[in-house]
Motif scaffolding. Structure first.
Motif, PDB file in Angstrom:
ATOM      1  N   LEU A   1       3.753  52.248 -30.011  1.00  0.00           N
ATOM      2  CA  LEU A   1       3.079  51.034 -30.486  1.00  0.00           C
ATOM      3  C   LEU A   1       1.693  50.907 -29.857  1.00  0.00           C
ATOM      4  O   LEU A   1       0.763  50.397 -30.494  1.00  0.00           O
ATOM      5  CB  LEU A   1       3.930  49.807 -30.184  1.00  0.00           C
ATOM      6  N   ASP A   2       1.538  51.351 -28.614  1.00  0.00           N
ATOM      7  CA  ASP A   2       0.205  51.401 -27.995  1.00  0.00           C
ATOM      8  C   ASP A   2      -0.727  52.285 -28.818  1.00  0.00           C
ATOM      9  O   ASP A   2      -1.899  51.954 -29.041  1.00  0.00           O
ATOM     10  CB  ASP A   2       0.287  51.941 -26.569  1.00  0.00           C
ATOM     11  N   SER A   3      -0.205  53.414 -29.269  1.00  0.00           N
ATOM     12  CA  SER A   3      -0.991  54.341 -30.068  1.00  0.00           C
ATOM     13  C   SER A   3      -1.388  53.716 -31.411  1.00  0.00           C
ATOM     14  O   SER A   3      -2.517  53.877 -31.883  1.00  0.00           O
ATOM     15  CB  SER A   3      -0.203  55.637 -30.303  1.00  0.00           C
ATOM     16  N   VAL A   4      -0.443  52.984 -32.007  1.00  0.00           N
ATOM     17  CA  VAL A   4      -0.748  52.285 -33.255  1.00  0.00           C
ATOM     18  C   VAL A   4      -1.829  51.233 -33.022  1.00  0.00           C
ATOM     19  O   VAL A   4      -2.738  51.059 -33.848  1.00  0.00           O
ATOM     20  CB  VAL A   4       0.526  51.640 -33.831  1.00  0.00           C
ATOM     21  N   GLU A   5      -1.751  50.540 -31.895  1.00  0.00           N
ATOM     22  CA  GLU A   5      -2.769  49.536 -31.575  1.00  0.00           C
ATOM     23  C   GLU A   5      -4.150  50.171 -31.440  1.00  0.00           C
ATOM     24  O   GLU A   5      -5.164  49.593 -31.857  1.00  0.00           O
ATOM     25  CB  GLU A   5      -2.408  48.805 -30.278  1.00  0.00           C
ATOM     26  N   GLU A   6      -4.211  51.365 -30.859  1.00  0.00           N
ATOM     27  CA  GLU A   6      -5.489  52.068 -30.729  1.00  0.00           C
ATOM     28  C   GLU A   6      -6.080  52.376 -32.093  1.00  0.00           C
ATOM     29  O   GLU A   6      -7.306  52.337 -32.278  1.00  0.00           O
ATOM     30  CB  GLU A   6      -5.294  53.349 -29.924  1.00  0.00           C
ATOM     31  N   PHE A   7      -5.231  52.688 -33.064  1.00  0.00           N
ATOM     32  CA  PHE A   7      -5.702  52.898 -34.435  1.00  0.00           C
ATOM     33  C   PHE A   7      -6.162  51.578 -35.055  1.00  0.00           C
ATOM     34  O   PHE A   7      -7.169  51.513 -35.765  1.00  0.00           O
ATOM     35  CB  PHE A   7      -4.574  53.502 -35.286  1.00  0.00           C
ATOM     36  N   LEU A   8      -5.415  50.503 -34.790  1.00  0.00           N
ATOM     37  CA  LEU A   8      -5.619  49.257 -35.505  1.00  0.00           C
ATOM     38  C   LEU A   8      -6.930  48.571 -35.151  1.00  0.00           C
ATOM     39  O   LEU A   8      -7.551  47.948 -36.020  1.00  0.00           O
ATOM     40  CB  LEU A   8      -4.444  48.309 -35.223  1.00  0.00           C
ATOM     41  N   SER A   9      -7.366  48.667 -33.914  1.00  0.00           N
ATOM     42  CA  SER A   9      -8.572  47.949 -33.507  1.00  0.00           C
ATOM     43  C   SER A   9      -9.806  48.383 -34.308  1.00  0.00           C
ATOM     44  O   SER A   9     -10.456  47.550 -34.947  1.00  0.00           O
ATOM     45  CB  SER A   9      -8.800  48.119 -32.005  1.00  0.00           C
ATOM     46  N   PRO A  10     -10.156  49.676 -34.338  1.00  0.00           N
ATOM     47  CA  PRO A  10     -11.320  50.066 -35.159  1.00  0.00           C
ATOM     48  C   PRO A  10     -11.042  49.922 -36.652  1.00  0.00           C
ATOM     49  O   PRO A  10     -11.969  49.661 -37.434  1.00  0.00           O
ATOM     50  CB  PRO A  10     -11.554  51.522 -34.776  1.00  0.00           C
ATOM     51  N   PHE A  11      -9.785  50.064 -37.062  1.00  0.00           N
ATOM     52  CA  PHE A  11      -9.452  49.937 -38.479  1.00  0.00           C
ATOM     53  C   PHE A  11      -9.702  48.507 -38.961  1.00  0.00           C
ATOM     54  O   PHE A  11     -10.249  48.292 -40.045  1.00  0.00           O
ATOM     55  CB  PHE A  11      -7.986  50.325 -38.692  1.00  0.00           C
ATOM     56  N   THR A  12      -9.311  47.517 -38.149  1.00  0.00           N
ATOM     57  CA  THR A  12      -9.543  46.122 -38.520  1.00  0.00           C
ATOM     58  C   THR A  12     -11.029  45.825 -38.602  1.00  0.00           C
ATOM     59  O   THR A  12     -11.482  45.132 -39.527  1.00  0.00           O
ATOM     60  CB  THR A  12      -8.865  45.186 -37.506  1.00  0.00           C
TER      61      THR A  12
END
Length: 211
Positions: free
Chosen positions: A137-148
């Motif tokens: 989930l940490d890894s998903v969060e790393e994707f989500l920040s620039p994606f948002t």
């Protein structure tokens, strides 16, 4: 340049994203004022776009099929007015691998296979197993920040998914297991589900459909 959605679009879209919610929750989704949100919902009810239902002690708004079609028409026009269709289509394609990882992590949070049962319930006593899920989930969060940031740079209403997800993940890391996948709180899964719904509604897709 980012495009700001009209008030009415946000109210109707909030009903789509929340699924079934009372007026304060509909307003809260996009930080709208409750009173004008209530007025808009009553207007939409007269139009046949939303319906108000009560189940036992729970009452809330949901979209009708007519309202869903209207919402998608509004979003399609907004997308084209913003000149963002190509950018959002590419973003949806980039989203799908991360979506698969998120769903797998939530499954692992719920299920911990044992030697006798591959679908054994995760009782969260295996600290290493849970740590592995939280790391994913940490890894998903790393994707989500620039994606948002990428999405909200085109359509303003996409802002906030990353901060909501991060807040839920902090609670989960603090030991509150509900904040990974529970539906009644703004959990990691709920935030992600709304983001996915936001993307497919904007592009006029269904879940699992390629653009």
């Amino acid at each position: 340049m980012t495009h700001a959605s009209a008030f009415g679009v946000l109210v109707l879209h909030s009903v789509r994203l929340t699924g079934f919610a009372d007026t304060p929750e509909v307003a809260e989704r996009f930080d709208l004022e409750p009173a004008p949100t209530a007025d808009a919902l009553r207007d939409f009810q007269e139009q046949g776009w939303v319906q108000h239902s009560t189940f036992l002690d729970i009452a809330g708004w949901s979209l009708t099929e007519t309202g869903k079609a209207e919402n998608e028409q509004q979003l399609a026009k907004e997308l084209d007015d913003a000149g963002a269709r190509e950018a959002l289509t590419r973003a949806h394609t980039d989203f799908l691998p991360a979506n698969a990882r998120l769903l797998a992590a939530c499954t692992d949070w719920q299920v911990r296979p044992s030697p006798t049962d591959v679908l054994a319930h995760n009782d969260h006593r295996d600290v290493q197993w849970d740590a592995g899920v939280l790391a994913e989930l940490d890894s998903v969060e790393e994707f989500l920040s620039p994606f948002t940031r990428r999405l909200s740079g085109r359509l303003e209403r996409f802002a906030g998914y990353d901060t909501r997800f991060a807040a839920a993940l902090r609670r989960a890391r603090a030991g509150d297991h509900d904040w990974v996948d529970r539906g009644g709180v703004d959990s990691c899964h709920r935030v992600w589900f709304q983001l996915h719904e936001d993307l497919i509604a904007t592009l006029g897709l269904t879940r699992g459909q390629a653009p």
